[in-house]
Every structure is written in C-alpha cells, then in structure tokens.
Design a protein around this motif. Structure first.
Motif, PDB file in Angstrom:
ATOM      1  N   LEU A 146      -4.449  16.337   1.549  1.00  0.00           N
ATOM      2  CA  LEU A 146      -3.472  15.248   1.574  1.00  0.00           C
ATOM      3  C   LEU A 146      -3.541  14.420   2.857  1.00  0.00           C
ATOM      4  O   LEU A 146      -3.371  13.198   2.819  1.00  0.00           O
ATOM      5  CB  LEU A 146      -2.062  15.810   1.392  1.00  0.00           C
ATOM      6  CG  LEU A 146      -1.731  16.354  -0.004  1.00  0.00           C
ATOM      7  CD1 LEU A 146      -0.369  17.029  -0.017  1.00  0.00           C
ATOM      8  CD2 LEU A 146      -1.773  15.240  -1.048  1.00  0.00           C
ATOM      9  N   THR A 147      -3.793  15.058   3.984  1.00  0.00           N
ATOM     10  CA  THR A 147      -3.859  14.330   5.254  1.00  0.00           C
ATOM     11  C   THR A 147      -5.063  13.401   5.297  1.00  0.00           C
ATOM     12  O   THR A 147      -4.982  12.260   5.750  1.00  0.00           O
ATOM     13  CB  THR A 147      -3.932  15.314   6.432  1.00  0.00           C
ATOM     14  OG1 THR A 147      -2.807  16.181   6.393  1.00  0.00           O
ATOM     15  CG2 THR A 147      -3.940  14.567   7.755  1.00  0.00           C
ATOM     16  N   GLU A 148      -6.161  13.888   4.771  1.00  0.00           N
ATOM     17  CA  GLU A 148      -7.410  13.121   4.798  1.00  0.00           C
ATOM     18  C   GLU A 148      -7.409  11.977   3.788  1.00  0.00           C
ATOM     19  O   GLU A 148      -8.026  10.928   4.024  1.00  0.00           O
ATOM     20  CB  GLU A 148      -8.581  14.061   4.531  1.00  0.00           C
ATOM     21  CG  GLU A 148      -9.941  13.413   4.656  1.00  0.00           C
ATOM     22  CD  GLU A 148     -11.074  14.410   4.447  1.00  0.00           C
ATOM     23  OE1 GLU A 148     -12.236  13.972   4.441  1.00  0.00           O
ATOM     24  OE2 GLU A 148     -10.781  15.622   4.287  1.00  0.00           O
ATOM     25  N   TYR A 149      -6.713  12.191   2.645  1.00  0.00           N
ATOM     26  CA  TYR A 149      -6.707  11.188   1.579  1.00  0.00           C
ATOM     27  C   TYR A 149      -5.259  10.781   1.288  1.00  0.00           C
ATOM     28  O   TYR A 149      -4.563  11.421   0.489  1.00  0.00           O
ATOM     29  CB  TYR A 149      -7.376  11.737   0.321  1.00  0.00           C
ATOM     30  CG  TYR A 149      -8.826  12.119   0.538  1.00  0.00           C
ATOM     31  CD1 TYR A 149      -9.826  11.158   0.524  1.00  0.00           C
ATOM     32  CD2 TYR A 149      -9.170  13.445   0.782  1.00  0.00           C
ATOM     33  CE1 TYR A 149     -11.145  11.498   0.737  1.00  0.00           C
ATOM     34  CE2 TYR A 149     -10.494  13.796   1.002  1.00  0.00           C
ATOM     35  CZ  TYR A 149     -11.476  12.817   0.979  1.00  0.00           C
ATOM     36  OH  TYR A 149     -12.787  13.165   1.199  1.00  0.00           O
TER      37      TYR A 149
ATOM     38  N   MET B 136       0.845  -1.201   0.000  1.00  0.00           N
ATOM     39  CA  MET B 136       0.000   0.000   0.000  1.00  0.00           C
ATOM     40  C   MET B 136       0.871   1.237   0.000  1.00  0.00           C
ATOM     41  O   MET B 136       1.842   1.323   0.732  1.00  0.00           O
ATOM     42  CB  MET B 136      -0.917  -0.005   1.222  1.00  0.00           C
ATOM     43  CG  MET B 136      -1.751   1.278   1.399  1.00  0.00           C
ATOM     44  SD  MET B 136      -2.871   1.131   2.788  1.00  0.00           S
ATOM     45  CE  MET B 136      -3.601   2.768   2.775  1.00  0.00           C
ATOM     46  N   LYS B 137       0.492   2.233  -0.792  1.00  0.00           N
ATOM     47  CA  LYS B 137       1.280   3.451  -0.895  1.00  0.00           C
ATOM     48  C   LYS B 137       0.552   4.582  -0.192  1.00  0.00           C
ATOM     49  O   LYS B 137      -0.642   4.788  -0.401  1.00  0.00           O
ATOM     50  CB  LYS B 137       1.504   3.825  -2.351  1.00  0.00           C
ATOM     51  CG  LYS B 137       2.525   2.959  -3.028  1.00  0.00           C
ATOM     52  CD  LYS B 137       2.663   3.416  -4.446  1.00  0.00           C
ATOM     53  CE  LYS B 137       3.797   2.670  -5.115  1.00  0.00           C
ATOM     54  NZ  LYS B 137       5.090   3.062  -4.643  1.00  0.00           N
ATOM     55  N   THR B 138       1.261   5.336   0.577  1.00  0.00           N
ATOM     56  CA  THR B 138       0.665   6.506   1.236  1.00  0.00           C
ATOM     57  C   THR B 138       1.634   7.655   1.173  1.00  0.00           C
ATOM     58  O   THR B 138       2.843   7.485   1.017  1.00  0.00           O
ATOM     59  CB  THR B 138       0.334   6.212   2.712  1.00  0.00           C
ATOM     60  OG1 THR B 138       1.534   5.849   3.392  1.00  0.00           O
ATOM     61  CG2 THR B 138      -0.678   5.081   2.839  1.00  0.00           C
ATOM     62  N   ASN B 139       1.104   8.853   1.355  1.00  0.00           N
ATOM     63  CA  ASN B 139       1.939  10.044   1.390  1.00  0.00           C
ATOM     64  C   ASN B 139       2.505  10.211   2.785  1.00  0.00           C
ATOM     65  O   ASN B 139       1.777  10.184   3.768  1.00  0.00           O
ATOM     66  CB  ASN B 139       1.111  11.286   1.039  1.00  0.00           C
ATOM     67  CG  ASN B 139       0.923  11.454  -0.442  1.00  0.00           C
ATOM     68  OD1 ASN B 139       1.874  11.711  -1.151  1.00  0.00           O
ATOM     69  ND2 ASN B 139      -0.298  11.297  -0.900  1.00  0.00           N
ATOM     70  N   SER B 140       3.789  10.401   2.876  1.00  0.00           N
ATOM     71  CA  SER B 140       4.414  10.686   4.161  1.00  0.00           C
ATOM     72  C   SER B 140       4.787  12.152   4.245  1.00  0.00           C
ATOM     73  O   SER B 140       5.357  12.593   5.212  1.00  0.00           O
ATOM     74  CB  SER B 140       5.661   9.805   4.340  1.00  0.00           C
ATOM     75  OG  SER B 140       6.595  10.080   3.315  1.00  0.00           O
ATOM     76  N   SER B 141       4.497  12.917   3.225  1.00  0.00           N
ATOM     77  CA  SER B 141       4.824  14.339   3.199  1.00  0.00           C
ATOM     78  C   SER B 141       3.674  15.101   2.576  1.00  0.00           C
ATOM     79  O   SER B 141       2.933  14.578   1.752  1.00  0.00           O
ATOM     80  CB  SER B 141       6.098  14.574   2.377  1.00  0.00           C
ATOM     81  OG  SER B 141       6.300  15.964   2.166  1.00  0.00           O
ATOM     82  N   HIS B 142       3.495  16.362   3.005  1.00  0.00           N
ATOM     83  CA  HIS B 142       2.427  17.196   2.466  1.00  0.00           C
ATOM     84  C   HIS B 142       2.939  18.115   1.374  1.00  0.00           C
ATOM     85  O   HIS B 142       2.249  19.039   0.962  1.00  0.00           O
ATOM     86  CB  HIS B 142       1.786  18.024   3.592  1.00  0.00           C
ATOM     87  CG  HIS B 142       1.080  17.183   4.612  1.00  0.00           C
ATOM     88  ND1 HIS B 142       0.657  17.693   5.817  1.00  0.00           N
ATOM     89  CD2 HIS B 142       0.745  15.859   4.603  1.00  0.00           C
ATOM     90  CE1 HIS B 142       0.077  16.723   6.518  1.00  0.00           C
ATOM     91  NE2 HIS B 142       0.125  15.613   5.800  1.00  0.00           N
ATOM     92  N   SER B 143       4.158  17.868   0.917  1.00  0.00           N
ATOM     93  CA  SER B 143       4.730  18.726  -0.105  1.00  0.00           C
ATOM     94  C   SER B 143       4.162  18.399  -1.468  1.00  0.00           C
ATOM     95  O   SER B 143       3.647  17.314  -1.704  1.00  0.00           O
ATOM     96  CB  SER B 143       6.256  18.582  -0.119  1.00  0.00           C
ATOM     97  OG  SER B 143       6.610  17.255  -0.439  1.00  0.00           O
TER      98      SER B 143
END
Length: 414
Positions: free
Chosen positions: A89-92, A1-8
């Motif tokens: 980005l945090t929510e999705y 599973m891929k997720t964002n670890s940064s909000h950039s």
C-alpha cells in the motif's frame, strides 16, 4: 487524484449484491470519484500479487495517471495473499485491499469490490497474469468511446488461447453452445461469454441485484444490467506462470446452475413470478427435485411390485417406494430449492426439525398419492406406472405449498 492515507484493509460490504449508482464515500478517500476501479479477485496468489500490482500500476499510471484504483479482494487465502498485498500500500498509493473471511467465490468477490469502488467504470482482471494487462487500455478506450460494456474476447480477431488441451477447448466451446441454447439472449450478445476480463459502466449495472454462481460474473452483468452497446477486444489467454489453476468440474456445474437460474429469473418465468407474487422459480426447483424423486419412486416400485421381481402388492410397495423418494427429495430441497433458508439454519437440530416436518407433510401427501393411485389404476387407466405418475403430479403442489409455509419458513431465522 485519489490516494490511500491509511494502511488499513477495506471494510467488506454486506447485504445484497447491489452496486450503488453513486460511488460510496470511503474512509481515507476523497469524495471525488475516479474514472476506473479495477478489481483483482485473489485466492492463494501470494507468488503473483506483487508482480500483478506492479505491472497494472505502471500501465495505468501511463494512461490515466492518478485517475484509477486497484482493489485486491482476497478470500482469506491460507498463503496470506491479502497480507502481501497490504504490504504494498505504501509503494502503490492507488491500491486498496479487502480481506473476506465470511464469504467465498470469485463472482461475489468481484461484486463486493465494486461495491467499495469509487470509479465510474468498473473492471475485473485475474490475479494470475493469464489476462494480458496491455489489453486494459483498449477496453477502457472502448468504454470511453461509448460502449456500456467492453469484453476481452478469445474469439475475435487478435484473440486465442496459448496452450489449451483438446479436452479443455471442447469443454469451453461445449459450455458456450449449451449457454446459447439455455440463454440465447445473454450469451448471444458476446463472442466469449465465459470471459472474466472486462469493463462496464457503473450506470449500466447500478441498482441491479446481482445473484451470481461460480466464476462467470459476466453472465450476471449482461443478464441483469442495462447494457446497450457492447464492444469486444481480442486477447490471448495465457497459461499461468505461478500458483495453481482453480478450474475444476465444479466450475462447469456452477456454470450450468447459473444459466438455469438466470433463465428462470430474467425470462417470462421471472416476470410471471413478480406479477402474481408466487415463488415460481422456487416451485420449479421443487418440481425438478420431485422429478428426480419420480425416478427413485418408480425404480423402487418396480423392484418391489413387478411380477418379474418380488411381486409384492402395489400398496405396500408404493408406501416403501414413496418413503425412499421422500429421503431423496428432502436432501435436494434442503441443499438447493430452499438453500437460502437452510444456509441460515445449519444446526443439526434445525435440519432434523425440517426433515420431520417434510416427512410428515409428504407422508400425508403419500396417503393422498396412494388413494389417487388406486383410483386411477382401478377405474381409469389400468397401468400402475401411468397411474403412479398422475398421482405424483397431483400431490406435488400440495407438498410444495405446505412445505413452503411450514418446513422451510423464511421467517424462522435467528
């Protein structure tokens, strides 16, 4: 599973519009590829983007949980669409956002998104909910069942448009018929070549340099990709509920330009150009511009020299007509034939330098033109217009080759 670890924001890819065969390794994203990368190109979609991301995420979480990514590619919208998307980005966690500030255009936005994508299947959907999201699962199923390309079509069973005017329907069908005449091998493969809603295997377009114009990215995918099996899924095109339509006359002009360019680059002309190492496509554009100059030249020559108008001598009339045609040709060559060079040399001093060179070269050609005109008129064909046409044709190759080497020099770029 891929997720964002940064909000950039994602870094905007640069260079040729080419998709890598293997997914890129992005900062903050694991190196394991995912199944679907869905690009959402946006411009002034502030009122739509949150709803679009929510609906798409819910749909894909149910069908392929964690095995997808949504990539919003925004062309620096003045309503700051990219900023609204970034706040989500945090929510999705499957969402990624790219803000383009140096480039514009829907087709190139889609390709830049695909260049940053990690999926084995690449897709595109509008950011205004005119493309029904529920069709996504059918498109993905078609690819999973073996299709290289799955297109959402308004012209198969289950497809249609909700409330288009007669004029828009006629324009859409007329554009499709024109495309079938110019590029039957591409447009004949799908029922809705104008569709902007589809999925394609990464492997089918990997390493192909795409060169789109305007909105119709599907033409590039079919024309330049290695697409064998095509599937179509019906959908009803809906009118937008928020924001403003971006359909203008310019989009139809870009479409025709795109068809012609694809025809020249993927057909026999393109193969000939590569085989003999001669810029055939550029020469054909130069020839078309020159053809427009013929009409300018002929019209002015008629007004100045015809016995029913001013009845001036042929030679001075020809000189004036030729100079006016030169002005016409420089404008179109600078804006179209050599647009790739002009785009990198936009200062007025550089443009003036090109015009002076172009004018000098064409004036030399004009001297040759006048000599040929008089020779043909006096010794071969006693018709000023036929003689003039022959003279123009002979000088065209001279003008193109010298201008290619001197006026629009690809190497003369900072």
């Amino acid at each position: 599973m891929k997720t964002n670890s940064s909000h950039s924001l994602l870094t905007v890819p640069t260079g040729p519009l080419k998709i890598l065969e293997l997914p890129p390794n992005s900062v903050g994203i694991s190196s394991e590829s995912i199944h679907l990368s869905l690009v959402i190109p946006t411009y002034k979609e502030r009122d739509n983007i949150k709803n679009v991301v929510s609906i798409l995420s819910q749909l894909l979480d149910e069908s392929i949980p964690g095995n997808y990514e949504l990539i919003v590619v925004d062309d620096d919208s003045p309503d700051r669409t990219w900023e609204i998307a970034q706040s989500l980005l945090t929510e999705y966690p499957q969402l990624r956002v790219m803000r383009r500030q140096q480039e514009r255009g829907l087709s190139s936005a889609v390709i830049r998104g695909w260049q940053a994508a990690t999926g084995s299947v690449l897709g595109v959907i509008d950011g205004d909910l005119q493309h029904p999201p529920e069709v996504l699962t059918q498109l993905l199923r078609s690819v999973d069942e073996g299709a290289d390309l799955a297109v959402a079509s308004r012209h198969v069973d289950g497809g249609g448009v909700s409330s288009w005017s007669i004029v828009r329907r006629v324009l859409s069908r007329g554009a499709q018929m024109l495309g079938l005449v110019i590029l039957p091998g591409v447009l004949g493969r799908v029922s809705d070549p104008m569709s902007g809603y589809f999925m394609v295997r990464r492997s089918a377009i990997a390493n192909a340099t795409l060169n789109p114009v305007g909105y119709k990215i599907l033409l590039e995918v079919i024309g330049r990709g290695k697409v064998d099996q095509v599937a179509e899924v019906g959908y009803v095109f809906c009118e937008r509920k928020e924001g403003e339509s971006k359909v203008t006359w310019k989009q139809y002009i870009d479409y025709i330009h795109h068809l012609v360019r694809l025809r020249l680059s993927t057909g026999q002309v393109g193969r000939l150009s590569r085989k003999v190492n001669f810029p055939v496509r550029r020469f054909l554009r130069f020839g078309l511009v020159g053809f427009s100059g013929v009409f300018v030249d002929m019209a002015v020559l008629y007004l100045l020299s015809d016995p029913t108008t001013l009845a001036w001598p042929v030679t001075p009339s020809k000189i004036i007509a030729g100079e006016i045609a030169i002005l016409n040709n420089f404008f179109w060559n600078d804006a179209w034939t050599f647009a790739d060079v002009s785009a990198r040399q936009q200062q007025w001093q550089q443009r003036l330098k090109r015009f002076v060179k172009f004018n000098a070269i064409c004036l030399a050609g004009l001297v040759l033109n006048v000599l040929i005109l008089n020779l043909v008129l006096n010794f071969i064909i006693p018709n000023r217009y036929i003689a003039n046409f022959i003279a123009i044709a002979v000088v065209t190759i001279w003008n193109f080759w010298i201008n290619l080497k001197l006026s629009w020099r690809v190497t003369d770029v900072k």
